[in-house]
Design a protein around this motif. Sequence first.
Motif, PDB file in Angstrom:
ATOM      1  N   VAL A  10      37.856  20.335  15.023  1.00  0.00           N
ATOM      2  CA  VAL A  10      38.120  19.473  16.175  1.00  0.00           C
ATOM      3  C   VAL A  10      36.797  19.236  16.893  1.00  0.00           C
ATOM      4  O   VAL A  10      36.067  20.184  17.178  1.00  0.00           O
ATOM      5  CB  VAL A  10      39.150  20.128  17.132  1.00  0.00           C
ATOM      6  CG1 VAL A  10      39.398  19.247  18.330  1.00  0.00           C
ATOM      7  CG2 VAL A  10      40.441  20.415  16.396  1.00  0.00           C
ATOM      8  N   SER A  11      36.517  17.987  17.190  1.00  0.00           N
ATOM      9  CA  SER A  11      35.253  17.623  17.844  1.00  0.00           C
ATOM     10  C   SER A  11      35.318  17.837  19.357  1.00  0.00           C
ATOM     11  O   SER A  11      35.035  16.939  20.137  1.00  0.00           O
ATOM     12  CB  SER A  11      34.915  16.161  17.544  1.00  0.00           C
ATOM     13  OG  SER A  11      34.794  15.959  16.174  1.00  0.00           O
ATOM     14  N   ARG A  12      35.706  19.013  19.739  1.00  0.00           N
ATOM     15  CA  ARG A  12      35.769  19.394  21.155  1.00  0.00           C
ATOM     16  C   ARG A  12      35.286  20.820  21.300  1.00  0.00           C
ATOM     17  O   ARG A  12      35.408  21.617  20.382  1.00  0.00           O
ATOM     18  CB  ARG A  12      37.199  19.292  21.688  1.00  0.00           C
ATOM     19  CG  ARG A  12      37.693  17.876  21.818  1.00  0.00           C
ATOM     20  CD  ARG A  12      39.078  17.887  22.450  1.00  0.00           C
ATOM     21  NE  ARG A  12      39.606  16.559  22.518  1.00  0.00           N
ATOM     22  CZ  ARG A  12      39.722  15.877  23.652  1.00  0.00           C
ATOM     23  NH1 ARG A  12      39.354  16.412  24.785  1.00  0.00           N
ATOM     24  NH2 ARG A  12      40.228  14.665  23.645  1.00  0.00           N
ATOM     25  N   PRO A  13      34.783  21.174  22.494  1.00  0.00           N
ATOM     26  CA  PRO A  13      34.338  22.553  22.712  1.00  0.00           C
ATOM     27  C   PRO A  13      35.498  23.536  22.616  1.00  0.00           C
ATOM     28  O   PRO A  13      36.654  23.197  22.892  1.00  0.00           O
ATOM     29  CB  PRO A  13      33.766  22.540  24.128  1.00  0.00           C
ATOM     30  CG  PRO A  13      33.752  21.137  24.583  1.00  0.00           C
ATOM     31  CD  PRO A  13      34.568  20.320  23.645  1.00  0.00           C
ATOM     32  N   GLU A  16      37.974  23.811  25.622  1.00  0.00           N
ATOM     33  CA  GLU A  16      39.014  22.775  25.740  1.00  0.00           C
ATOM     34  C   GLU A  16      40.129  23.007  24.736  1.00  0.00           C
ATOM     35  O   GLU A  16      41.312  22.877  25.065  1.00  0.00           O
ATOM     36  CB  GLU A  16      38.412  21.391  25.524  1.00  0.00           C
ATOM     37  CG  GLU A  16      37.548  20.896  26.644  1.00  0.00           C
ATOM     38  CD  GLU A  16      37.024  19.489  26.377  1.00  0.00           C
ATOM     39  OE1 GLU A  16      37.705  18.701  25.680  1.00  0.00           O
ATOM     40  OE2 GLU A  16      35.921  19.180  26.868  1.00  0.00           O
ATOM     41  N   VAL A  17      39.757  23.330  23.510  1.00  0.00           N
ATOM     42  CA  VAL A  17      40.763  23.557  22.468  1.00  0.00           C
ATOM     43  C   VAL A  17      41.613  24.768  22.829  1.00  0.00           C
ATOM     44  O   VAL A  17      42.840  24.735  22.726  1.00  0.00           O
ATOM     45  CB  VAL A  17      40.093  23.748  21.085  1.00  0.00           C
ATOM     46  CG1 VAL A  17      41.129  24.073  20.024  1.00  0.00           C
ATOM     47  CG2 VAL A  17      39.298  22.510  20.694  1.00  0.00           C
ATOM     48  N   ASP A 101      29.129  20.811  16.603  1.00  0.00           N
ATOM     49  CA  ASP A 101      29.458  20.109  17.850  1.00  0.00           C
ATOM     50  C   ASP A 101      30.963  20.096  18.128  1.00  0.00           C
ATOM     51  O   ASP A 101      31.474  19.190  18.765  1.00  0.00           O
ATOM     52  CB  ASP A 101      28.909  18.680  17.818  1.00  0.00           C
ATOM     53  CG  ASP A 101      29.496  17.855  16.683  1.00  0.00           C
ATOM     54  OD1 ASP A 101      30.127  18.448  15.779  1.00  0.00           O
ATOM     55  OD2 ASP A 101      29.342  16.620  16.709  1.00  0.00           O
ATOM     56  N   GLY A 102      31.657  21.113  17.662  1.00  0.00           N
ATOM     57  CA  GLY A 102      33.097  21.194  17.888  1.00  0.00           C
ATOM     58  C   GLY A 102      33.608  22.599  17.646  1.00  0.00           C
ATOM     59  O   GLY A 102      32.891  23.580  17.832  1.00  0.00           O
ATOM     60  N   THR A 103      34.855  22.682  17.200  1.00  0.00           N
ATOM     61  CA  THR A 103      35.507  23.972  17.004  1.00  0.00           C
ATOM     62  C   THR A 103      36.296  23.973  15.701  1.00  0.00           C
ATOM     63  O   THR A 103      37.047  23.044  15.433  1.00  0.00           O
ATOM     64  CB  THR A 103      36.472  24.261  18.175  1.00  0.00           C
ATOM     65  OG1 THR A 103      35.768  24.134  19.403  1.00  0.00           O
ATOM     66  CG2 THR A 103      37.073  25.641  18.070  1.00  0.00           C
ATOM     67  N   LEU A 143      43.768  15.880  19.530  1.00  0.00           N
ATOM     68  CA  LEU A 143      42.491  16.332  20.073  1.00  0.00           C
ATOM     69  C   LEU A 143      41.293  15.555  19.541  1.00  0.00           C
ATOM     70  O   LEU A 143      40.158  15.845  19.910  1.00  0.00           O
ATOM     71  CB  LEU A 143      42.304  17.826  19.801  1.00  0.00           C
ATOM     72  CG  LEU A 143      43.313  18.724  20.508  1.00  0.00           C
ATOM     73  CD1 LEU A 143      43.064  20.176  20.158  1.00  0.00           C
ATOM     74  CD2 LEU A 143      43.255  18.534  22.009  1.00  0.00           C
ATOM     75  N   GLY A 145      40.167  14.957  16.108  1.00  0.00           N
ATOM     76  CA  GLY A 145      39.363  15.558  15.044  1.00  0.00           C
ATOM     77  C   GLY A 145      39.666  14.943  13.703  1.00  0.00           C
ATOM     78  O   GLY A 145      40.587  14.141  13.568  1.00  0.00           O
TER      79      GLY A 145
END
Length: 187
Positions: A10-13, A16-17, A101-103, A143, A145
């Motif tokens: 997922v392209s989020r920190p 946030e996830v 750059d994500g999770t 999210l 991704g």
Amino acid sequence: MPSVSTSVFVSRPDTEVFDFLADARNLALWSSGVTSVDADAVVPGHEAAYSYRYPGRHRQHLLVCDHFEPCRRIVFRGQRMWGPLGTQVPVYGFELIPHGDGTLVRLSVTSCLSAALLLLAPVVAMAWRRDLPADARKFCDLLGGPVPATLHGPPAPASGAGGGDPGAPAAAPLRTSPAPGGFDYAH
């Protein structure tokens, strides 16, 4: 005790996830194992309890946060459900690993079965192997991704650093956990 998992990027920190996953009300948005979760606000954390509906069940059940490690791991355990063939306890687990750059998120489902339901463990595992990739795609869509990696079984005892493109996690082969008697029905 069938257990199936898949990994998605997922392209989020991770913060946030994790916040999204820690609020069990969001499970109903993407998980086929959760039909609905009461809208009551619950403070996320260890032993946070939610009232939810499992597919095919008419009454509410309890979903409890069994493990809560911020930005790393969260596990929800469903209430034991009785049926004519035995009981079932669903366990939904999520492990997060900051990655580029994500999770990288490992989604897993374990069904703790008893009595005659143990004989149906291969069927339960097959159903989750069918449904979990679709759930992972919904999760990624929500999210933002890419498509999920391949399904794989229980986590390895220790994972080393892998090579390759940091933005594209390596897929693992299809596996499920072995049956209690030691015979792996999936292979």
